[in-house]
Design a protein around this motif. Structure first.
Motif, short mmCIF file in Angstrom:
data_model
loop_
_atom_site.label_atom_id
_atom_site.label_comp_id
_atom_site.label_asym_id
_atom_site.label_seq_id
_atom_site.Cartn_x
_atom_site.Cartn_y
_atom_site.Cartn_z
N LYS A 400 1.00 -1.04 -0.12
CA LYS A 400 0.13 0.21 0.04
C LYS A 400 0.67 1.46 0.28
O LYS A 400 1.90 1.47 0.61
CB LYS A 400 -0.82 -0.42 1.28
N ASN A 428 -2.58 0.26 -4.19
CA ASN A 428 -2.09 -1.01 -4.10
C ASN A 428 -0.71 -1.56 -5.14
O ASN A 428 -0.79 -0.84 -5.91
CB ASN A 428 -2.74 -2.03 -3.58
N GLU B 409 -5.74 0.13 3.19
CA GLU B 409 -5.92 1.10 1.72
C GLU B 409 -7.24 1.99 1.68
O GLU B 409 -8.13 2.05 1.05
CB GLU B 409 -5.82 -0.14 0.71
#
Lengths: 480, 451
Positions: A400, A428, B409
């Motif tokens: 990440k 990512n 994320e």
């Protein structure tokens, strides 16, 4: 003996009463245990900085640093010591504590010294002397005055001018002796603007391995000033950034920080030898769209991230990391290259003699594609166009990464519309480049301001890319 | 872990030697025409070892020295720094600083601190506890720490290793107003970082402990096990959809949130008007249950100091009381620019403390009920001028006060001014490892961006 080695000898060794024979003696001492790799790294640097604020040159700093670092590597084990004191007894004592990393027994004979001839990517000049103090002050004062004349909304101007003159001499276990003289200058302009009670800032800068005249040529100093003011004024109009996953178009040049964070760090040899990178063991696999070819190139003339020779004495090169979407190779220092059975790629770098070398990037960029940047923008119905960034970070294990936009606009029906406030983009690393659907024909490198931090060590780097279209990246605004 | 029987480089003799060098520098500066001068000298030594996969990986012997000189010719300032302490280098540096001062322009606010603010008494803060650890013992300890992490859970598949570091040093500060003082200090730490794997994707996390005194550190097994636990619980992390929700900053990251506040009330950002908290003195910036204060004189604490980097005496200071800003964070220079007095914060704050609330970590999760628990933040994304905040985050989704699954994320965003006003609670799970001491902090609502 090469000219650079002679210069390094007279700048570092002679004043300390040392000769190349003395280096041989210390190396011989280091190699008296079972050592696979060893080096002695001498560094001498002088740097200065000048800062203008409130219209006056308030402060300046002058820094002198000198020292020697000794390293011995046996298998995967490293012993390291350093000292500011360049005397034989001191270096021999350091060699003693360092070589104890390996078991006793000789690693073989001391190789005869050979002088490494390196290509010249920048002139061996002292940038601190490239301008008189009067000229430096006058340059800062002129830029301050002309920046304030650009727009009446400019309230504050801060300008910094930094120069570094660094000389390194590195002796390796294989008898190679290399030297490098590395000039580096940098200038930054940051402004604060105010309009109807709203205040915003903008900044720009540049640098190179040259003298300070670099900032006068092509009116560069004022181009930084104009850019800083333009950015601050754009920010005055910025609305809340959107939140969520959307198509993102990245402008050319500095947004190449994407490559540095998303894939660059993950392709450094140490992480891949240890298997801690999300890219570990993936050479030959598809990690990007076929439109993407990414290189790390330390050989570009005069650039901030360039090095004639790395800090282990390996010549730098242009290393292909990704070719047409396929992962081709890692960036290596000598230790990780040896342990992985690869060749060193000239990426062994260290912040100073007091730090251990490790694989680091130089100038990392993506090659140009075929698309017209205007066609890329007009192909997007709704999305974000991000053209300036403040920095980034990556977790190489999970892959990440983030990078923070400092200038971005909404794209609506193929057109650039409102500027939006700074927002962090997150993605990512191993799959972000698979979502690249268009690559511009407008490759640009950054202006020479990048500094990369890894394990507490900072080194100057460069990035670059053409305009890129990414189909789906998370934008961290507030407007959900 | 014994703390005694070591040949320490930091003793009275060494402090005296450095004080004499500092006095020589001031004399040299005077000789070269400086009206005022300041010298700071530091020397230190240390050892760091790293073990990985059960064997030693690196051994580093540290030996550092540094010197910084500032001179004033009238109101013109120049400074120089170096790693060389010999007489000829000192002469060269003083002359370099004087040459810069010659060319710098007069700044009516520049100069040494006001004499009456300089520290005159020097309480023993118990900051120096050398650690008699041999290289072999340190290696053994690092291996034990890493083993504890590696074999704690079968999902741990790889390691970045465990490291032990010990450092001690002496700092001396002197200026031409007659201040000349120095003291030794130590710092030891142990850290461990391991990697876990689940369905082909890896996660890494770490834990560390640090203290002035080695025996105050957590033990190697505990550090390793915590690193392991933290890594394993992240396995299987996923992004979640974009939403507005409550956000709880765990104690190991909540200090950053308070750090942004300190940055916004720092003198440099105030006089440059590059802060979203201009003229905030006396203003209600936080809810009324928030108190923030400095405790510079705590024995053995990481941020303790009897004086700041200019020699100004520190004292316990209230920065926020009942949510209202009581004072700024100022050096002599920024104070003069603002027409105020130095708050002894040249070089930063000292043991900045947020008054703990009544809830522990679990209680805080219950209080949040539903939202994101943040345990890691990445990237910059904080604009001190506007207060706009947008950072990458990883952590856990919480429902009914219980952790549901790991999240990664995503970004969290908002404006710090609103974020501070919407603090709901501060935990009593205070992280004492750093210079900012705070428990976890619960924010009512922020924007989370994800899938």
């Amino acid at each position: 003996m090469s000219d650079l080695i002679q210069q390094a000898e007279s700048l570092i060794l002679k004043p300390a009463g040392l000769s190349i024979n003395d280096i041989d003696q210390v190396m011989g001492h280091l190699l008296s245990n079972q050592i696979d790799q060893a080096d002695i790294y001498f560094q001498s640097s002088r740097s200065e900085s000048w800062v203008l604020e409130d219209g006056i040159v308030k402060d300046g700093n002058y820094n002198i640093e000198q020292g020697v670092g000794l390293r011995a590597v046996s298998g995967e084990k490293t012993g390291f010591a350093y000292s500011e004191d360049l005397t034989m007894p001191n270096m021999l004592e350091a060699a003693n504590s360092v070589k104890s990393i390996a078991s006793l027994g000789s690693s073989g004979i001391l190789k005869p010294t050979s002088f490494n001839k390196v290509p010249v990517l920048y002139a061996a000049i002292d940038p601190l002397n490239s301008m008189s103090r009067e000229e430096k002050i006058a340059l800062l004062k002129r830029i301050d005055q002309q920046t304030r004349e650009i727009d009446s909304r400019v309230e504050q101007v801060v300008i910094s001018l930094v120069g570094v003159y660094e000389v390194v001499l590195v002796a390796a276990e294989d008898g190679h002796l290399s030297a490098d003289i590395r000039p580096l200058v940098r200038m930054n302009v940051s402004v604060i603007v105010e309009d109807n009670g709203r205040r915003e800032q903008g900044g720009s800068g540049g640098g190179a391995r040259q003298g300070y005249e670099y900032f006068i040529e092509d009116d560069r100093a004022m181009s930084y000033a104009r850019e800083a003011v333009r950015l601050a004024l754009v920010n005055l109009e910025a609305v809340d950034a959107p939140a969520g996953t959307m198509t993102v178009v990245l402008g050319p040049g500095w947004p190449g920080i994407l490559l540095h964070e998303a894939i660059g760090h993950g392709l450094e040899g140490d992480f891949n030898r240890k298997g801690s990178s999300a890219f570990s063991g993936r050479i030959g696999e598809k990690v990007a769209s076929p439109l993407c070819t990414v290189v790390d190139d330390g050989t570009l003339d005069g650039r901030r991230g360039s090095l004639s020779v790395d800090d282990e004495g390996t010549k730098t090169q242009c290393t292909t990391l990704i070719e047409n979407g396929i992962l081709k190779g890692y960036m290596h220092d000598k230790m990780n290259a040896r342990l992985m059975g690869h060749a060193a790629t000239g990426n062994g770098r260290r912040e100073s003699y007091a730090h251990l070398p490790m694989p680091r990037m130089t100038n990392t960029y993506m090659l140009a594609g075929k698309s017209d940047p205007d066609d890329i923008l007009s192909s997007v119905k709704n999305g974000l166009y991000a053209v300036n960034f403040a920095g980034g970070q990556v977790d190489i294990t999970s892959g990440k990464f983030v990078f923070s936009a400092s200038e971005a606009y909404l794209i609506e029906n193929g057109k650039i519309t409102s500027p939006v406030k700074g927002a962090t983009l997150i993605g990512n690393g191993p799959d972000v480049l698979t979502k690249v659907s268009m690559v511009g024909n407008d490759l640009k490198l950054d202006q020479g301001v990048g500094t990369c931090g890894k394990e507490g060590q900072s080194v100057p780097v460069g990035v670059g890319q053409p305009t890129l279209k990414i189909d789906g990246l998370t934008v961290g605004g507030t407007h959900a | 872990m014994p703390d005694s029987n070591i040949t320490s480089v930091c003793n009275e003799h060494e402090t005296e030697r450095l004080r004499n060098i500092a006095a020589d520098i001031l004399l040299e500066a005077k000789k070269q025409g400086a009206g005022q001068a300041e010298a700071a000298i530091s020397v230190g030594q240390g050892l760091s070892v790293n073990a990985r996969l059960g064997d030693v990986e690196t051994i580093e012997h540290h030996r550092d020295q540094g010197i910084g000189i500032t001179v004033y010719k009238g109101q013109q300032k120049g400074s120089a720094s170096s790693t060389k302490l010999d007489a000829s280098s000192i002469k060269e540096m003083v002359s370099a600083a004087c040459a810069i001062a010659q060319y710098a322009e007069a700044d009516p606010f520049s100069g040494l601190p006001d004499k009456e603010q300089l520290a005159t008494h020097f309480p023993d803060l118990s900051l120096h506890h050398p650690w008699a650890v041999s290289t072999e013992e340190a290696i053994e300890m690092a291996i034990a720490c890493e083993n504890a992490a590696r074999f704690y859970d079968k999902n741990i598949t790889n390691s970045e290793g465990a490291s032990i570091q010990t450092f001690e040093g002496t700092r001396v500060l002197a200026n031409s107003l007659g201040f000349n003082h120095g003291y030794p200090a130590s710092r030891h730490s142990m850290s461990c970082s391991v990697i876990g794997e689940h369905n082909g994707s890896m996660q890494r996390d770490y834990w560390y402990t640090t203290a002035r005194k080695a025996s105050d550190m957590e033990d190697p097994i505990a550090v390793g096990e915590k690193a392991s636990e933290r890594t394993v619980r992240r396995l299987g992390a996923k992004s979640i959809s974009t939403r507005k929700c409550s956000v709880m900053f765990a104690a190991e990251v909540s200090g950053g949130l308070i750090g942004h506040f300190i940055s916004a009330i720092r003198g440099g950002n105030l006089y440059r008007k590059s802060s979203f908290l201009l003229d905030s003195l006396g203003q209600q910036i936080f809810p009324s249950f928030i108190d923030i204060y400095e405790q510079p004189l705590l024995p053995q604490a990481m941020g303790s100091a009897a004086y700041d980097s200019e020699g100004v005496a520190t004292s316990a200071t209230n920065i926020v009381t009942e949510g209202v800003v009581q004072g700024y964070v100022l050096s002599s220079y920024s104070a003069r620019k603002l027409g105020l007095k130095s708050t002894a914060n040249a070089g930063g704050v000292h043991n900045l403390t947020v008054k703990p609330g009544s809830l522990d970590f679990k209680g805080m999760l219950k209080e949040m009920h539903t939202g994101l628990l943040v345990t890691e933040l990445i990237g910059q994304g904080v604009n001190t001028m506007t207060g706009d905040y947008s950072r990458g985050a990883a952590g856990y989704w919480v429902e009914n006060g219980e952790i549901q699954f790991p999240v990664e994320e995503v970004t969290i965003a908002g404006n710090l001014k609103e974020i501070y006003q919407s603090i709901i609670a501060v935990g009593n799970d205070v992280d004492l490892r750093g210079n900012t001491r705070t428990g976890s902090i619960l924010i009512k609502q922020m924007t989370l961006a994800g899938t």
